[in-house]
Scaffold this motif. Structure first.
Motif, PDB file in Angstrom:
ATOM      1  N   ARG A  25       0.752  -1.051   0.070  1.00  0.00           N
ATOM      2  CA  ARG A  25       0.091   0.051  -0.029  1.00  0.00           C
ATOM      3  C   ARG A  25       0.833   1.212  -0.028  1.00  0.00           C
ATOM      4  O   ARG A  25       2.050   1.162   0.499  1.00  0.00           O
ATOM      5  CB  ARG A  25      -0.915  -0.097   1.216  1.00  0.00           C
ATOM      6  CG  ARG A  25      -1.851  -1.124   1.333  1.00  0.00           C
ATOM      7  CD  ARG A  25      -2.766  -1.380   0.272  1.00  0.00           C
ATOM      8  NE  ARG A  25      -3.742  -2.411   0.418  1.00  0.00           N
ATOM      9  CZ  ARG A  25      -3.708  -3.714  -0.068  1.00  0.00           C
ATOM     10  NH1 ARG A  25      -2.698  -4.140  -0.874  1.00  0.00           N
ATOM     11  NH2 ARG A  25      -4.533  -4.543   0.050  1.00  0.00           N
ATOM     12  N   ASP A  26       0.166   2.347  -0.516  1.00  0.00           N
ATOM     13  CA  ASP A  26       0.978   3.696  -0.708  1.00  0.00           C
ATOM     14  C   ASP A  26       1.183   4.298   0.729  1.00  0.00           C
ATOM     15  O   ASP A  26       1.861   5.238   0.917  1.00  0.00           O
ATOM     16  CB  ASP A  26       0.412   4.664  -1.761  1.00  0.00           C
ATOM     17  CG  ASP A  26       0.486   4.118  -3.004  1.00  0.00           C
ATOM     18  OD1 ASP A  26       1.381   3.065  -3.239  1.00  0.00           O
ATOM     19  OD2 ASP A  26      -0.335   4.137  -3.887  1.00  0.00           O
ATOM     20  N   VAL A  27       0.332   4.124   1.638  1.00  0.00           N
ATOM     21  CA  VAL A  27       0.331   4.802   2.833  1.00  0.00           C
ATOM     22  C   VAL A  27       0.404   3.819   3.874  1.00  0.00           C
ATOM     23  O   VAL A  27       0.197   2.739   3.908  1.00  0.00           O
ATOM     24  CB  VAL A  27      -0.988   5.871   3.178  1.00  0.00           C
ATOM     25  CG1 VAL A  27      -0.806   6.905   2.138  1.00  0.00           C
ATOM     26  CG2 VAL A  27      -2.260   4.903   3.088  1.00  0.00           C
ATOM     27  N   ARG A 251      -9.744   9.871   7.166  1.00  0.00           N
ATOM     28  CA  ARG A 251      -9.417  11.312   6.783  1.00  0.00           C
ATOM     29  C   ARG A 251      -8.157  11.738   6.731  1.00  0.00           C
ATOM     30  O   ARG A 251      -7.684  12.058   5.771  1.00  0.00           O
ATOM     31  CB  ARG A 251     -10.263  12.266   7.819  1.00  0.00           C
ATOM     32  CG  ARG A 251      -9.810  13.684   7.604  1.00  0.00           C
ATOM     33  CD  ARG A 251     -10.704  14.590   8.761  1.00  0.00           C
ATOM     34  NE  ARG A 251     -10.288  16.105   8.449  1.00  0.00           N
ATOM     35  CZ  ARG A 251     -11.119  16.765   9.055  1.00  0.00           C
ATOM     36  NH1 ARG A 251     -12.201  16.633   9.351  1.00  0.00           N
ATOM     37  NH2 ARG A 251     -10.453  18.190   8.850  1.00  0.00           N
ATOM     38  N   GLU A 252      -7.196  11.215   7.897  1.00  0.00           N
ATOM     39  CA  GLU A 252      -5.826  11.577   7.849  1.00  0.00           C
ATOM     40  C   GLU A 252      -5.322  10.535   6.770  1.00  0.00           C
ATOM     41  O   GLU A 252      -4.038  11.191   6.233  1.00  0.00           O
ATOM     42  CB  GLU A 252      -5.186  11.174   9.212  1.00  0.00           C
ATOM     43  CG  GLU A 252      -5.852  12.237  10.196  1.00  0.00           C
ATOM     44  CD  GLU A 252      -5.742  13.647   9.998  1.00  0.00           C
ATOM     45  OE1 GLU A 252      -4.689  14.038   9.413  1.00  0.00           O
ATOM     46  OE2 GLU A 252      -6.589  14.486  10.136  1.00  0.00           O
ATOM     47  N   LEU A 253      -5.447   9.332   6.747  1.00  0.00           N
ATOM     48  CA  LEU A 253      -4.855   8.678   5.750  1.00  0.00           C
ATOM     49  C   LEU A 253      -5.063   9.303   4.231  1.00  0.00           C
ATOM     50  O   LEU A 253      -4.213   9.101   3.284  1.00  0.00           O
ATOM     51  CB  LEU A 253      -5.320   7.143   5.669  1.00  0.00           C
ATOM     52  CG  LEU A 253      -4.717   6.245   6.951  1.00  0.00           C
ATOM     53  CD1 LEU A 253      -5.575   4.824   7.023  1.00  0.00           C
ATOM     54  CD2 LEU A 253      -3.344   6.152   6.801  1.00  0.00           C
ATOM     55  N   GLU A 254      -6.500   9.609   3.905  1.00  0.00           N
ATOM     56  CA  GLU A 254      -6.711  10.107   2.548  1.00  0.00           C
ATOM     57  C   GLU A 254      -5.859  11.458   2.429  1.00  0.00           C
ATOM     58  O   GLU A 254      -5.337  11.640   1.233  1.00  0.00           O
ATOM     59  CB  GLU A 254      -8.162  10.335   2.776  1.00  0.00           C
ATOM     60  CG  GLU A 254      -8.621  10.899   1.339  1.00  0.00           C
ATOM     61  CD  GLU A 254     -10.101  10.921   1.319  1.00  0.00           C
ATOM     62  OE1 GLU A 254     -10.581  11.563   0.185  1.00  0.00           O
ATOM     63  OE2 GLU A 254     -10.786  10.734   2.133  1.00  0.00           O
ATOM     64  N   LYS A 255      -5.786  12.373   3.505  1.00  0.00           N
ATOM     65  CA  LYS A 255      -5.273  13.485   3.474  1.00  0.00           C
ATOM     66  C   LYS A 255      -3.585  13.272   2.901  1.00  0.00           C
ATOM     67  O   LYS A 255      -2.834  13.763   2.166  1.00  0.00           O
ATOM     68  CB  LYS A 255      -5.187  14.401   4.751  1.00  0.00           C
ATOM     69  CG  LYS A 255      -4.572  15.679   4.617  1.00  0.00           C
ATOM     70  CD  LYS A 255      -4.850  16.294   6.079  1.00  0.00           C
ATOM     71  CE  LYS A 255      -6.110  16.490   6.485  1.00  0.00           C
ATOM     72  NZ  LYS A 255      -6.535  16.940   7.830  1.00  0.00           N
ATOM     73  N   ILE A 256      -2.979  12.387   3.557  1.00  0.00           N
ATOM     74  CA  ILE A 256      -1.247  12.160   3.353  1.00  0.00           C
ATOM     75  C   ILE A 256      -1.338  11.472   2.032  1.00  0.00           C
ATOM     76  O   ILE A 256      -0.172  11.457   1.460  1.00  0.00           O
ATOM     77  CB  ILE A 256      -0.843  11.230   4.578  1.00  0.00           C
ATOM     78  CG1 ILE A 256      -1.374  10.090   4.581  1.00  0.00           C
ATOM     79  CG2 ILE A 256      -0.716  12.116   5.870  1.00  0.00           C
ATOM     80  CD1 ILE A 256      -0.315   9.018   5.416  1.00  0.00           C
ATOM     81  N   GLY A 257      -2.384  10.831   1.453  1.00  0.00           N
ATOM     82  CA  GLY A 257      -2.195   9.934   0.474  1.00  0.00           C
ATOM     83  C   GLY A 257      -2.202  10.971  -0.855  1.00  0.00           C
ATOM     84  O   GLY A 257      -1.696  10.706  -1.778  1.00  0.00           O
ATOM     85  N   LYS A 258      -2.962  11.927  -0.521  1.00  0.00           N
ATOM     86  CA  LYS A 258      -3.034  12.994  -1.636  1.00  0.00           C
ATOM     87  C   LYS A 258      -1.836  14.078  -1.753  1.00  0.00           C
ATOM     88  O   LYS A 258      -1.605  14.984  -2.477  1.00  0.00           O
ATOM     89  CB  LYS A 258      -4.271  13.669  -1.674  1.00  0.00           C
ATOM     90  CG  LYS A 258      -5.485  12.885  -1.704  1.00  0.00           C
ATOM     91  CD  LYS A 258      -6.766  13.813  -1.666  1.00  0.00           C
ATOM     92  CE  LYS A 258      -8.158  13.140  -2.004  1.00  0.00           C
ATOM     93  NZ  LYS A 258      -9.141  13.776  -1.808  1.00  0.00           N
ATOM     94  N   SER A 259      -1.049  13.869  -0.674  1.00  0.00           N
ATOM     95  CA  SER A 259      -0.105  15.330  -0.434  1.00  0.00           C
ATOM     96  C   SER A 259       1.247  14.836  -0.891  1.00  0.00           C
ATOM     97  O   SER A 259       1.480  13.704  -1.419  1.00  0.00           O
ATOM     98  CB  SER A 259       0.387  15.362   1.213  1.00  0.00           C
ATOM     99  OG  SER A 259       0.639  14.399   1.739  1.00  0.00           O
TER     100      SER A 259
END
Length: 259
Positions: A25-27, A251-259
């Protein structure tokens, strides 16, 4: 530092548990248990988030299959050991989640990794714990066994079956006492200890061990964004509201996945 996940290292495997392996996985999500807690507490969290994240649950010495090992009764020493193990992992965007004592360990480990300049988390979720620099005169670790059991009942975070099984409880008490010694003797200077990553704090509005002001004081320990989320419930609000807590993690996983 190894560039790949060191899953073949027996020592590392003792500390880092992957109940639903997803190292591609990416995160990543790293979960830090509470005082007396074990990695298995986060098995449901792993099941929920492993479709999108490499989920690691930490197993401290002195409990479950590590019960013959001595407990680490100093937060700084324990954070040093965890840091060493996380440095064996591949670097990827990571969220740290810690509850109670685990929140402080997540913070201290993140600070150490930031100082080293590698493998530091992109975000910390600190649950059920007052800010590191706040202090209270707490001496649960100095109580007799009955006194510690009374504290567990107050916080309502221990399986009632465990509290009623004397043999199992006696096996668990050394780890519980050791963890309480570690967290109750921990001290932090807010001028000396702040992380660069954002911190989200989750707290129960009826937690007997954390006031809303004490939870809000976490803001002093980050140079990044700060967010406070208040839930109905006591110290273990996350056990009664898993969907809401998992939504915060997502929410936090999605946020760092986009950063």
């Amino acid at each position: 530092m190894n560039s790949t996940d060191n899953s073949t290292d027996g020592s590392t495997a003792l500390w880092l548990r992957r109940y639903h392996p997803a190292t591609d996985r990416d995160v990543r999500l790293v979960c830090f248990p509470h005082a007396g807690g074990s990695a298995s507490f986060y098995h449901p969290v792993s099941a929920k988030h492993s479709p999108v994240a490499d989920v690691i649950a930490l197993q401290y010495p002195g409990r479950q299959d590590r019960r013959r090992e001595p407990c680490v009764t100093d937060i700084g020493t324990l954070a040093d050991l965890i840091t060493e193990k996380l440095l064996t992992q591949s670097e990827k965007p990571t969220v740290f989640f810690g509850h109670s004592m685990g929140a402080v360990l997540a913070f201290e480990t993140a600070w150490r990794l930031e100082q080293k300049g590698t493998n530091a988390p992109r975000a910390i979720i600190a649950s059920g714990r007052r800010a590191p620099a706040t202090t209270r005169p707490e001496t649960v670790h100095e109580r007799d066994d009955d006194g510690i059991i009374a504290e567990l009942k107050l916080l309502n975070g221990t399986d009632p079956g465990l509290l009623g099984d004397d043999e199992i409880l006696r096996m668990a008490l050394p780890a519980i006492r050791g963890d309480y010694r570690a967290i109750e003797t921990y001290r932090c200077d807010p001028e000396d200890r702040a992380v660069r990553c954002p911190i989200t704090v989750l707290t129960g509005d009826a937690d007997p061990r954390t006031t809303l002001d004490e939870a809000a004081a976490w803001e002093r320990h980050t140079e990044g964004a700060f967010r406070l989320e208040v839930f109905p419930g006591g110290h273990f609000f996350l056990a009664t509201q898993p969907a809401a807590v998992n939504a915060q993690i997502s929410r936090e996983l999605e946020k760092i996945g986009k950063s």
